[in-house]
Design a protein around this motif. Structure first.
Motif, PDB file in Angstrom:
ATOM      1  N   GLU A 172      48.369 -10.335  39.515  1.00 22.63           N
ATOM      2  CA  GLU A 172      47.502  -9.450  38.620  1.00 22.63           C
ATOM      3  C   GLU A 172      47.317  -8.455  38.780  1.00 22.63           C
ATOM      4  O   GLU A 172      47.252  -7.455  39.650  1.00 22.63           O
ATOM      5  N   THR A 173      46.583  -7.657  37.603  1.00 21.14           N
ATOM      6  CA  THR A 173      46.312  -5.918  37.923  1.00 21.14           C
ATOM      7  C   THR A 173      44.989  -5.965  36.747  1.00 21.14           C
ATOM      8  O   THR A 173      45.274  -6.915  36.377  1.00 21.14           O
ATOM      9  N   GLN A 174      44.110  -5.478  36.474  1.00 22.75           N
ATOM     10  CA  GLN A 174      42.988  -4.902  36.381  1.00 22.75           C
ATOM     11  C   GLN A 174      43.316  -4.759  34.075  1.00 22.75           C
ATOM     12  O   GLN A 174      44.791  -3.827  34.346  1.00 22.75           O
ATOM     13  N   TRP A 175      42.901  -5.518  33.467  1.00 21.32           N
ATOM     14  CA  TRP A 175      43.327  -5.212  31.919  1.00 21.32           C
ATOM     15  C   TRP A 175      43.338  -3.984  31.612  1.00 21.32           C
ATOM     16  O   TRP A 175      42.105  -3.516  32.417  1.00 21.32           O
ATOM     17  N   GLY A 176      44.090  -3.338  30.757  1.00 20.83           N
ATOM     18  CA  GLY A 176      44.154  -2.065  30.301  1.00 20.83           C
ATOM     19  C   GLY A 176      45.136  -1.432  31.369  1.00 20.83           C
ATOM     20  O   GLY A 176      45.430   0.321  30.969  1.00 20.83           O
ATOM     21  N   THR A 177      46.025  -1.748  32.701  1.00 19.84           N
ATOM     22  CA  THR A 177      46.950  -1.062  33.109  1.00 19.84           C
ATOM     23  C   THR A 177      48.278  -2.363  33.247  1.00 19.84           C
ATOM     24  O   THR A 177      48.145  -3.081  32.894  1.00 19.84           O
ATOM     25  N   VAL A 178      49.344  -1.341  33.528  1.00 17.32           N
ATOM     26  CA  VAL A 178      50.378  -2.243  33.917  1.00 17.32           C
ATOM     27  C   VAL A 178      50.832  -2.013  35.277  1.00 17.32           C
ATOM     28  O   VAL A 178      50.598  -1.427  36.302  1.00 17.32           O
ATOM     29  N   PHE A 179      52.329  -3.029  35.846  1.00 21.03           N
ATOM     30  CA  PHE A 179      52.838  -2.512  37.005  1.00 21.03           C
ATOM     31  C   PHE A 179      53.565  -1.095  37.315  1.00 21.03           C
ATOM     32  O   PHE A 179      54.018  -1.252  36.078  1.00 21.03           O
ATOM     33  N   THR A 180      53.681  -0.624  38.746  1.00 23.44           N
ATOM     34  CA  THR A 180      54.740   0.474  39.052  1.00 23.44           C
ATOM     35  C   THR A 180      55.546  -0.475  39.479  1.00 23.44           C
ATOM     36  O   THR A 180      55.509  -1.478  39.843  1.00 23.44           O
ATOM     37  N   PRO A 181      57.209  -0.403  39.793  1.00 20.51           N
ATOM     38  CA  PRO A 181      58.816  -0.943  39.973  1.00 20.51           C
ATOM     39  C   PRO A 181      58.050  -1.450  41.362  1.00 20.51           C
ATOM     40  O   PRO A 181      58.288  -2.381  42.056  1.00 20.51           O
ATOM     41  N   ASP A 182      57.223  -0.246  41.892  1.00 24.12           N
ATOM     42  CA  ASP A 182      57.416  -1.166  43.767  1.00 24.12           C
ATOM     43  C   ASP A 182      56.212  -1.817  43.778  1.00 24.12           C
ATOM     44  O   ASP A 182      56.443  -2.703  45.331  1.00 24.12           O
ATOM     45  N   GLN A 183      55.578  -2.029  43.108  1.00 25.48           N
ATOM     46  CA  GLN A 183      54.401  -3.245  43.091  1.00 25.48           C
ATOM     47  C   GLN A 183      54.946  -4.522  43.106  1.00 25.48           C
ATOM     48  O   GLN A 183      55.435  -5.552  43.758  1.00 25.48           O
ATOM     49  N   ILE A 184      56.533  -4.720  42.225  1.00 28.05           N
ATOM     50  CA  ILE A 184      56.982  -5.858  41.277  1.00 28.05           C
ATOM     51  C   ILE A 184      58.291  -6.301  42.936  1.00 28.05           C
ATOM     52  O   ILE A 184      58.353  -7.329  43.241  1.00 28.05           O
TER      53      ILE A 184
END
Ligand SMILES: Cc1ncc(COP(=O)(O)O)c(C=O)c1O
Length: 414
Positions: free
Chosen positions: A118-130
């Motif tokens: 999960e990430t905070q609403w209003g943000t997206v993921f970086t490829p590294d996180q995924i």
């Protein structure tokens, strides 16, 4: 029963400027008033083939298996997930809004082992996180929403396909809200499956879900066990995967119906297919790139207008979809009262929001047939009036002026 109590359907005129549905393109409505033909009439099967061709262009793919699932967008999601996921398969779902939770919920029903990121609403993921999470979980499938209407954010997917390929992960996205109004490159981004819906940037009514699946995804689906032995012969080898726990959403059977064998499955929803075909035809006549640029132009004009009236935007707007905007409801303003005035006095619908954002933001869409200058200017002018009415002070005319300035900078006069 007094039948005279039931009047003809005659809803009021509305300008739908929320997160979808939006007003359907009149050409689509006209196509949908066409008389029915039989499902195996050569004219009908020709239209089905044309739909496959047209939607390959919309999805930017060469995937042969590009077709329609009858049902709303979540029918497309369910068909793909139910047909691909076997009980016990590990899935990773990075969630950045409400529709990510929908993917989790459906994956649970497929008896998958669901891992949430999960990430905070209003943000997206970086490829590294995924990538880090993929390394940790080692999932068979990555399921992610492309544009999540609940937060208005769009997840960049361009680099994620490479990551999925590196770790042998099957990559699916729900592009219901983004397709047609934002860049989506199925093949270039290495997507194995994508599902969509009509009621946003494609400019039609809900009720049909275009999907596309790669060769690899097709193989996974075809390897499920076959129930209707002796009836379904095409490519079914009675594979090692468990049976698909749905007849209606069994993509193997749907492929047999849409493919050259034309084996009977459901009765194709002819009227919906006519509408979906017209949506794609209208977009491709102008060009997909031009359609995306139109969504950006009018989305940006709406954004400038909203900022011009002194309102603040929700989330990291660098990652917002072209077609929708989250507007923070100013302190002391009753968001529902504003929506009510907009609808009842001006005939304009703007969106409310879900979960943690409920009562905190409005969602204003500029999509499909309503991604137009007149719709943007009307919405801004009326919203300004309503906000004045509820006692939110602002400079009169500033919103429309800011939007017009944007159009003049972009050199657009219509
Ligand atoms: C991103 C996304 N996915 C799925 C859905 C569900 O679509 P439907 O209501 O057509 O089933 C929506 C609807 O707004 C959506 O925005």
């Amino acid at each position: 029963m007094d039948i005279n109590r039931y009047s003809q359907i005659n809803p009021p005129q509305r300008l739908l400027m929320g997160p979808g549905p939006i007003n359907a393109d009149p050409r689509v409505l006209r196509a949908m008033s066409t008389q029915l033909i039989g499902q195996y009439d050569p004219v009908m099967t020709h239209y089905m083939n044309e739909v496959m061709e047209l939607y390959r262009k919309i999805f930017c793919t060469d995937n042969y298996w590009t077709m329609l699932i009858n049902g709303t967008s979540r029918a497309g999601i369910e068909a793909i997930l139910l047909s691909a996921i076997c009980p016990g398969d590990k899935v990773l779902v990075p969630v950045f809004g409400r529709f990510g939770y929908l993917l989790c919920e459906i994956a649970h029903r497929c008896r998958a082992k669901v891992n949430l990121l999960e990430t905070q609403w209003g943000t997206v993921f970086t490829p590294d996180q995924i990538e880090d999470e993929i390394k940790k979980i080692k999932p068979k499938f990555l399921l992610i929403v492309h544009g999540d209407t609940s937060t208005t954010m769009i997840q960049p997917l361009k680099d994620i396909g490479e990551i999925c390929k590196k770790y042998h992960v099957i990559f699916y996205t729900d592009a219901t809200a983004s397709i047609g109004g934002n860049e989506l490159e199925t093949d270039l981004w290495g997507l194995d499956a994508v599902s969509a819906g009509m009621q946003k940037c494609l400019g039609g009514p809900s009720g049909t879900a275009p999907i596309t699946i790669s060769h690899q995804m097709k193989e996974i689906i075809r390897h499920r066990k076959c129930v209707e032995k002796g009836i379904r012969t095409v490519e079914h080898k009675d594979g090692d995967g468990e049976i698909i726990y749905s007849n209606y959403f069994d993509i193997s059977m749907i492929m047999d119906y849409w493919g050259p064998e034309r084996l009977n499955h459901h009765t194709e929803a002819t009227t919906a297919l006519f509408g979906a075909r017209e949506c794609a035809r209208v977009i491709l006549k102008d060009g997909l790139k031009k359609n995306i640029a139109r969504h950006k132009l009018h989305g940006d004009a709406m954004l400038k207008g909203i900022q011009g009236m002194g309102l603040k935007l929700f989330g990291n707007i660098e990652h917002k979809m072209h077609n929708i905007l989250g507007v923070i409801i100013p302190k002391g303003v009753n968001g529902e009262q504003v929506r009510k005035f907009m609808l009842e006095d001006f005939g304009i619908e703007i969106g409310t929001s879900f979960g943690p954002l409920h009562g905190k933001i409005w969602r204003i869409g500029t999509m499909g047939y309503n991604a137009r200058k007149d719709c943007v200017l009307q919405t801004l002018a009326c919203l300004e009036q309503v906000l004045n009415l509820v006692g939110f002070p602002m400079i009169p005319g500033a919103a429309v002026e800011s939007a017009l300035e944007h159009y003049s900078l972009e050199n657009i006069h219509v």
